[in-house]
Design a protein around this motif. Sequence first.
Motif, PDB file in Angstrom:
ATOM      1  N   LYS A 121     -47.400  82.710  -9.022  1.00 27.68           N
ATOM      2  CA  LYS A 121     -46.529  81.959  -9.583  1.00 27.68           C
ATOM      3  C   LYS A 121     -46.637  80.460  -9.132  1.00 27.68           C
ATOM      4  O   LYS A 121     -46.074  79.496  -9.558  1.00 27.68           O
ATOM      5  N   LEU A 122     -47.494  80.670  -7.824  1.00 32.90           N
ATOM      6  CA  LEU A 122     -47.832  79.104  -7.483  1.00 32.90           C
ATOM      7  C   LEU A 122     -48.980  78.651  -7.676  1.00 32.90           C
ATOM      8  O   LEU A 122     -49.995  79.255  -7.723  1.00 32.90           O
ATOM      9  N   SER A 123     -49.249  77.218  -7.348  1.00 38.25           N
ATOM     10  CA  SER A 123     -50.633  76.493  -7.500  1.00 38.25           C
ATOM     11  C   SER A 123     -51.088  76.867  -6.300  1.00 38.25           C
ATOM     12  O   SER A 123     -50.821  77.134  -5.126  1.00 38.25           O
ATOM     13  N   ASN A 124     -52.624  76.442  -6.341  1.00 41.23           N
ATOM     14  CA  ASN A 124     -53.315  76.492  -5.018  1.00 41.23           C
ATOM     15  C   ASN A 124     -52.917  75.892  -3.933  1.00 41.23           C
ATOM     16  O   ASN A 124     -52.667  76.264  -2.657  1.00 41.23           O
ATOM     17  N   ILE A 125     -52.427  74.538  -4.144  1.00 42.02           N
ATOM     18  CA  ILE A 125     -51.969  73.489  -3.169  1.00 42.02           C
ATOM     19  C   ILE A 125     -50.607  74.174  -2.772  1.00 42.02           C
ATOM     20  O   ILE A 125     -50.215  73.910  -1.354  1.00 42.02           O
ATOM     21  N   GLU A 126     -49.521  74.583  -3.693  1.00 45.57           N
ATOM     22  CA  GLU A 126     -48.245  74.892  -3.314  1.00 45.57           C
ATOM     23  C   GLU A 126     -48.332  76.260  -2.369  1.00 45.57           C
ATOM     24  O   GLU A 126     -47.701  76.540  -1.208  1.00 45.57           O
ATOM     25  N   LEU A 127     -49.467  77.098  -2.616  1.00 42.16           N
ATOM     26  CA  LEU A 127     -49.689  78.488  -1.781  1.00 42.16           C
ATOM     27  C   LEU A 127     -50.101  78.010  -0.447  1.00 42.16           C
ATOM     28  O   LEU A 127     -49.550  78.398   0.579  1.00 42.16           O
ATOM     29  N   LEU A 128     -51.028  76.883  -0.273  1.00 42.20           N
ATOM     30  CA  LEU A 128     -51.597  76.767   0.825  1.00 42.20           C
ATOM     31  C   LEU A 128     -50.477  75.711   1.895  1.00 42.20           C
ATOM     32  O   LEU A 128     -50.232  75.893   3.143  1.00 42.20           O
ATOM     33  N   GLU A 129     -49.676  75.033   1.281  1.00 41.01           N
ATOM     34  CA  GLU A 129     -48.321  74.319   1.792  1.00 41.01           C
ATOM     35  C   GLU A 129     -47.584  75.480   2.462  1.00 41.01           C
ATOM     36  O   GLU A 129     -47.172  75.157   3.664  1.00 41.01           O
ATOM     37  N   ARG A 130     -47.174  76.447   1.663  1.00 37.00           N
ATOM     38  CA  ARG A 130     -46.391  77.417   2.042  1.00 37.00           C
ATOM     39  C   ARG A 130     -46.996  78.097   3.372  1.00 37.00           C
ATOM     40  O   ARG A 130     -46.222  78.389   4.405  1.00 37.00           O
ATOM     41  N   GLY A 131     -48.269  78.416   3.318  1.00 33.93           N
ATOM     42  CA  GLY A 131     -49.008  79.239   4.574  1.00 33.93           C
ATOM     43  C   GLY A 131     -49.132  78.301   5.676  1.00 33.93           C
ATOM     44  O   GLY A 131     -48.868  78.712   6.764  1.00 33.93           O
ATOM     45  N   CYS A 132     -49.403  77.014   5.671  1.00 30.91           N
ATOM     46  CA  CYS A 132     -49.498  75.923   6.624  1.00 30.91           C
ATOM     47  C   CYS A 132     -48.106  75.921   7.203  1.00 30.91           C
ATOM     48  O   CYS A 132     -47.850  75.931   8.542  1.00 30.91           O
ATOM     49  N   PHE A 133     -47.188  75.845   6.566  1.00 29.51           N
ATOM     50  CA  PHE A 133     -45.762  75.717   7.102  1.00 29.51           C
ATOM     51  C   PHE A 133     -45.304  76.942   7.810  1.00 29.51           C
ATOM     52  O   PHE A 133     -44.918  76.772   9.073  1.00 29.51           O
ATOM     53  N   GLN A 134     -45.601  77.948   7.293  1.00 36.09           N
ATOM     54  CA  GLN A 134     -45.275  79.214   8.135  1.00 36.09           C
ATOM     55  C   GLN A 134     -46.015  79.405   9.382  1.00 36.09           C
ATOM     56  O   GLN A 134     -45.390  79.652  10.331  1.00 36.09           O
ATOM     57  N   MET A 135     -47.393  79.037   9.190  1.00 36.77           N
ATOM     58  CA  MET A 135     -48.083  79.284  10.384  1.00 36.77           C
ATOM     59  C   MET A 135     -47.655  78.008  11.351  1.00 36.77           C
ATOM     60  O   MET A 135     -47.660  78.185  12.735  1.00 36.77           O
ATOM     61  N   ALA A 136     -47.407  76.960  11.077  1.00 37.72           N
ATOM     62  CA  ALA A 136     -46.997  75.868  11.915  1.00 37.72           C
ATOM     63  C   ALA A 136     -45.716  76.185  12.509  1.00 37.72           C
ATOM     64  O   ALA A 136     -45.479  76.004  13.654  1.00 37.72           O
ATOM     65  N   SER A 137     -44.627  76.763  11.723  1.00 38.69           N
ATOM     66  CA  SER A 137     -43.337  77.181  12.499  1.00 38.69           C
ATOM     67  C   SER A 137     -43.672  78.216  13.476  1.00 38.69           C
ATOM     68  O   SER A 137     -42.994  78.114  14.513  1.00 38.69           O
ATOM     69  N   GLU A 138     -44.421  79.190  13.462  1.00 37.04           N
ATOM     70  CA  GLU A 138     -44.828  80.207  14.218  1.00 37.04           C
ATOM     71  C   GLU A 138     -45.429  79.783  15.521  1.00 37.04           C
ATOM     72  O   GLU A 138     -45.267  80.145  16.462  1.00 37.04           O
ATOM     73  N   MET A 139     -46.451  78.733  15.132  1.00 38.07           N
ATOM     74  CA  MET A 139     -47.234  78.131  16.429  1.00 38.07           C
ATOM     75  C   MET A 139     -45.924  77.657  17.178  1.00 38.07           C
ATOM     76  O   MET A 139     -46.201  77.662  18.568  1.00 38.07           O
ATOM     77  N   ILE A 140     -45.156  76.773  16.733  1.00 44.38           N
ATOM     78  CA  ILE A 140     -43.964  75.804  17.375  1.00 44.38           C
ATOM     79  C   ILE A 140     -43.409  76.819  18.236  1.00 44.38           C
ATOM     80  O   ILE A 140     -42.995  76.733  19.411  1.00 44.38           O
ATOM     81  N   GLY A 141     -42.791  77.922  17.458  1.00 42.35           N
ATOM     82  CA  GLY A 141     -42.091  78.772  18.158  1.00 42.35           C
ATOM     83  C   GLY A 141     -42.702  79.645  19.384  1.00 42.35           C
ATOM     84  O   GLY A 141     -42.103  79.877  20.335  1.00 42.35           O
ATOM     85  N   ASN A 142     -44.022  79.843  19.060  1.00 44.59           N
ATOM     86  CA  ASN A 142     -44.781  80.672  20.072  1.00 44.59           C
ATOM     87  C   ASN A 142     -45.018  79.584  21.261  1.00 44.59           C
ATOM     88  O   ASN A 142     -44.914  79.969  22.474  1.00 44.59           O
ATOM     89  N   LEU A 143     -45.206  78.337  21.185  1.00 45.59           N
ATOM     90  CA  LEU A 143     -45.328  77.344  22.152  1.00 45.59           C
ATOM     91  C   LEU A 143     -44.418  77.179  23.081  1.00 45.59           C
ATOM     92  O   LEU A 143     -44.265  77.105  24.024  1.00 45.59           O
ATOM     93  N   ASN A 144     -43.228  77.178  22.319  1.00 49.81           N
ATOM     94  CA  ASN A 144     -41.898  76.966  22.901  1.00 49.81           C
ATOM     95  C   ASN A 144     -41.436  77.968  23.839  1.00 49.81           C
ATOM     96  O   ASN A 144     -41.015  77.896  24.869  1.00 49.81           O
ATOM     97  N   SER A 145     -41.771  79.130  23.414  1.00 49.35           N
ATOM     98  CA  SER A 145     -41.509  80.533  24.179  1.00 49.35           C
ATOM     99  C   SER A 145     -42.343  80.748  25.646  1.00 49.35           C
ATOM    100  O   SER A 145     -41.894  81.215  26.477  1.00 49.35           O
ATOM    101  N   ILE A 146     -43.569  80.262  25.483  1.00 50.48           N
ATOM    102  CA  ILE A 146     -44.440  80.262  26.662  1.00 50.48           C
ATOM    103  C   ILE A 146     -44.134  78.980  27.720  1.00 50.48           C
ATOM    104  O   ILE A 146     -44.674  78.981  28.506  1.00 50.48           O
ATOM    105  N   SER A 147     -43.660  77.826  26.968  1.00 50.63           N
ATOM    106  CA  SER A 147     -43.568  76.671  27.827  1.00 50.63           C
ATOM    107  C   SER A 147     -42.486  76.626  28.947  1.00 50.63           C
ATOM    108  O   SER A 147     -41.521  77.438  28.481  1.00 50.63           O
TER     109      SER A 147
END
Length: 281
Positions: free
Chosen positions: A78-104
Amino acid sequence: MYFYKFRSFDTNALTALSNNELWFGKLESQNDPFEGRCRIDRSLSEELKSFAIQRITPKDPKSYNVYFQLTGVHYPDKLSNIELLERGCFQMASEMIGNLNSISRICSFSYYDSSSKNNVLIDNRMWGHYANGLRGFCLVFDQKVLQEAIFESTEKKAVGFKVRYQNEPDELRVSDIFSVNDRLELIQNKTLSGYQIVATAASTKSEHWKHEQEVRFISFSDKALIKYPHHALIKIVIGDKMPNAQVNLLKDIMQSKYPHASIEKMMMRQNSYELKQVAWN
């Protein structure tokens, strides 16, 4: 510049003072409920858009499970290629920031220099919130000596910065966090280190906290206690409401461990809500 560390009179504070140590606590356990929060801009760079167009296949049912894990989207077609990658990058960035915050880990101070609009050392709120209403004390450090000690003790796995106070969190762009390598795989952008990501997320706070004039050190070292040289501590200021027995114990520690440091008292001015700093008789 001077760094101030307000403390209540308790076992942890006395042990750290006796051992010339500083405690680095988890970033996620700080008293600000918005700690580590930042905004994430989902917009993609041209490089990432090109990757999406060439390699993302949202209409392939065989890939649905992979895309769901990356994005949380049940029907990626239901999403375009670009919209799908935007969602994926946003999800991974959010998880990355959360993980970095948890170990810092973080250690915070207030600072004072010639550019400071007010002297935090005589701020009622600091003594009330962090030094048990004048029943605690404040350590005064030489900024340069202490900073060098922190970087050395953490094996340079730390970054220090002044907190900026504003009405909204800082922003990170997913295009600054991710890029594409030769094989068109999604990777973390090496130009933006984990230190910088956490520093960006933790470098701003609400203007409600601006009276603290905070400077903070973010560490990725596994050490919770960091040693500093004795001469980094140049003064201790004791709250006027501290009981005499506790004052005497503090003075004994200072004379034994930090004979070079001065001992002063923070008192309430008569007929006002102001504090005054005086030499200890």
